[in-house]
Design a protein around this motif. Sequence first.
Motif, short mmCIF file in Angstrom:
data_model
loop_
_atom_site.label_atom_id
_atom_site.label_comp_id
_atom_site.label_asym_id
_atom_site.label_seq_id
_atom_site.Cartn_x
_atom_site.Cartn_y
_atom_site.Cartn_z
N ASP A 146 126.96 94.31 24.65
CA ASP A 146 126.91 92.89 24.32
C ASP A 146 128.13 92.57 23.45
O ASP A 146 128.27 93.12 22.35
N ALA A 147 129.00 91.71 23.95
CA ALA A 147 130.26 91.46 23.24
C ALA A 147 130.47 89.98 23.05
O ALA A 147 130.27 89.17 23.97
N ASP A 148 130.88 89.63 21.81
CA ASP A 148 131.30 88.26 21.48
C ASP A 148 132.72 88.38 20.97
O ASP A 148 132.96 88.72 19.81
N LEU A 149 133.69 88.07 21.84
CA LEU A 149 135.09 88.34 21.55
C LEU A 149 135.92 87.07 21.72
O LEU A 149 136.57 86.86 22.76
N PRO A 150 135.93 86.20 20.74
CA PRO A 150 136.83 85.03 20.82
C PRO A 150 138.29 85.46 20.72
O PRO A 150 138.60 86.53 20.20
N ASP A 151 139.14 84.62 21.25
CA ASP A 151 140.58 84.96 21.28
C ASP A 151 141.21 84.56 19.94
O ASP A 151 141.66 83.44 19.76
N LEU A 152 141.25 85.50 19.00
CA LEU A 152 141.81 85.26 17.67
C LEU A 152 143.25 85.75 17.61
O LEU A 152 143.58 86.80 18.18
N ALA A 153 144.08 85.00 16.94
CA ALA A 153 145.48 85.41 16.77
C ALA A 153 145.60 86.41 15.64
O ALA A 153 145.01 86.24 14.57
N CYS A 154 146.36 87.48 15.88
CA CYS A 154 146.63 88.47 14.83
C CYS A 154 147.89 89.23 15.21
O CYS A 154 148.30 89.25 16.37
N ASP A 155 148.50 89.87 14.23
CA ASP A 155 149.73 90.60 14.49
C ASP A 155 149.43 91.95 15.12
O ASP A 155 148.28 92.38 15.21
N GLN A 156 150.49 92.63 15.57
CA GLN A 156 150.32 93.89 16.29
C GLN A 156 149.66 94.98 15.43
O GLN A 156 148.76 95.67 15.90
N PRO A 157 150.07 95.20 14.17
CA PRO A 157 149.39 96.23 13.37
C PRO A 157 147.90 95.97 13.22
O PRO A 157 147.09 96.91 13.27
N THR A 158 147.52 94.70 13.02
CA THR A 158 146.10 94.38 12.91
C THR A 158 145.38 94.65 14.22
O THR A 158 144.27 95.21 14.24
N ARG A 159 146.01 94.29 15.32
CA ARG A 159 145.39 94.51 16.64
C ARG A 159 145.20 95.99 16.92
O ARG A 159 144.15 96.42 17.42
N VAL A 160 146.21 96.79 16.57
CA VAL A 160 146.10 98.23 16.78
C VAL A 160 144.99 98.82 15.93
O VAL A 160 144.19 99.64 16.39
N ALA A 161 144.90 98.38 14.65
CA ALA A 161 143.86 98.91 13.77
C ALA A 161 142.47 98.56 14.28
O ALA A 161 141.56 99.40 14.27
N LEU A 162 142.27 97.32 14.75
CA LEU A 162 140.97 96.92 15.28
C LEU A 162 140.62 97.71 16.54
O LEU A 162 139.46 98.11 16.75
N LEU A 163 141.61 97.93 17.40
CA LEU A 163 141.37 98.71 18.61
C LEU A 163 140.98 100.15 18.26
O LEU A 163 140.04 100.70 18.84
N ARG A 164 141.70 100.77 17.30
CA ARG A 164 141.40 102.15 16.93
C ARG A 164 139.99 102.26 16.32
O ARG A 164 139.27 103.22 16.57
N CYS A 165 139.62 101.27 15.51
CA CYS A 165 138.27 101.29 14.95
C CYS A 165 137.21 101.17 16.05
O CYS A 165 136.16 101.83 16.00
N THR A 166 137.48 100.31 17.03
CA THR A 166 136.55 100.17 18.15
C THR A 166 136.45 101.47 18.93
O THR A 166 135.34 101.94 19.27
N GLN A 167 137.58 102.09 19.23
CA GLN A 167 137.57 103.34 19.99
C GLN A 167 136.82 104.44 19.24
O GLN A 167 136.04 105.19 19.83
N GLU A 168 137.06 104.55 17.93
CA GLU A 168 136.39 105.59 17.14
C GLU A 168 134.88 105.32 17.08
O GLU A 168 134.07 106.25 17.21
N SER A 169 134.50 104.06 16.88
CA SER A 169 133.07 103.73 16.83
C SER A 169 132.39 104.03 18.17
O SER A 169 131.28 104.59 18.20
N LEU A 170 133.03 103.67 19.27
CA LEU A 170 132.45 103.96 20.58
C LEU A 170 132.38 105.46 20.84
O LEU A 170 131.41 105.95 21.45
N ALA A 171 133.38 106.20 20.38
CA ALA A 171 133.34 107.65 20.55
C ALA A 171 132.18 108.24 19.77
O ALA A 171 131.50 109.17 20.25
N ASN A 172 131.90 107.72 18.58
CA ASN A 172 130.76 108.21 17.81
C ASN A 172 129.45 107.86 18.48
O ASN A 172 128.49 108.66 18.46
N VAL A 173 129.38 106.66 19.07
CA VAL A 173 128.18 106.30 19.82
C VAL A 173 127.96 107.26 20.98
O VAL A 173 126.84 107.75 21.22
N ARG A 174 129.04 107.58 21.71
CA ARG A 174 128.94 108.47 22.86
C ARG A 174 128.47 109.87 22.43
O ARG A 174 127.62 110.49 23.07
N LYS A 175 129.04 110.37 21.31
CA LYS A 175 128.78 111.76 20.94
C LYS A 175 127.49 111.94 20.12
O LYS A 175 126.85 112.99 20.22
#
Length: 390
Positions: free
Chosen positions: A286-315
């Motif tokens: 279930d995802a609520d993902l509005p199109d928010l403006a942010c710079d590249q470092p912020t976008r990368v950090a949010l993506l890495r947090c998402t990937q790590e959280s999903l990896a923890n869910v999987r494992k």
Amino acid sequence: MDQRPPSDDRSWLRALHRGYAAIWVLLGLCPPALAVLDQPSATKYWSLGLLATLGVGYGIVRTVPGNPVLRPPAYLGLVALGLGGMSYLLGGGAALFIATLPQFWIVSRSPRQAVAFSTAAAALTVAGGAVRQGLWIGNVLFTALGYVVGVGVGLLVHRVVEESTARTALLRAELAAARQSLAEAYQRQGAADERERLAREIHDTLAQGFASIVVLAEAARTSVATVPDRAVRQLLSIEQTARENLAEARVLVGSAPQSGVAAGSIAQTLRRTLDRFADETGLRIDADLPDLACDQPTRVALLRCTQESLANVRKHAGASTVAVVLARGADGIDLEITDDGRGFVVATSRGFGLEGMRKRLAGLGGELVVTSSPGEGTRVLATLPTNGQG
């Protein structure tokens, strides 16, 4: 004395020498010059000539110390003879001798040389006066007293300067050693920080990618005979993940742009990640993902947090549903990821992934809050400032 004081001390030392030169001219040269003005011509002109020679000689030695004509030993010999001559012409020269004594320590190259020339000057001053009008007790007494005091003070000052120079050299050596040690510490800290950064990047990218490839490969192997279409999709996911891992590896070795994440909308980036996760695991997203403006470092950090959280869910989580909400909060952008899995005790968690997320967000001025308890699922909230971006 041929001392080489530190550069910081040269200004006040030059001022001290200039002050002495002015006092010497006023109290050493001028009184005998005035005293001989009413003397016979021979005495007057010889006295004025000697005084002028001493004055010019001191000026040359102080202003042009490396001149080849009047070296310090030659000048000091000239001073001793000049004092003896003045003592002879005036019948005594204790006052001029006392006023001139500091020069033996200022100009000479060593204490031994200063003592030798001042001794010779004292002897010539006494001898000059004795030849002219006999052994005058006042001239002898004041000359001897000035000589003893001058030598004593000169040796004391030389010792103090020598000890100060030694202390300064020691302090400078200690300062240089401290700077070197500090530079080495900074270098070691920099290397440790870089190793930690690389470990975090490998954990967040390559390691998770390889884990995903392993899971997909196992699933494809079991479904290739029974559900070929699913196996094909899983093989395509393996290929895509492997390509992404290759791109991340190129970033880590410095042959690709630093982020390793293509520019674009943060919502689209997270949506692709969530869709792939759903395909790989079969979990409900279930995802609520509005199109928010942010710079590249912020976008990368949010993506890495998402990937790590999903990896923890999987494992670890054993969840059936994952919810992801991206929103603009009061302090910036909030990313909330929750699952209905088994949960855990946050205080006892020692995983590298959570600590890596905290440090990544802290580096951008953000923070990570993890809430969980056994049987109650997990909530991960990442907050990053937007720095005034719309």
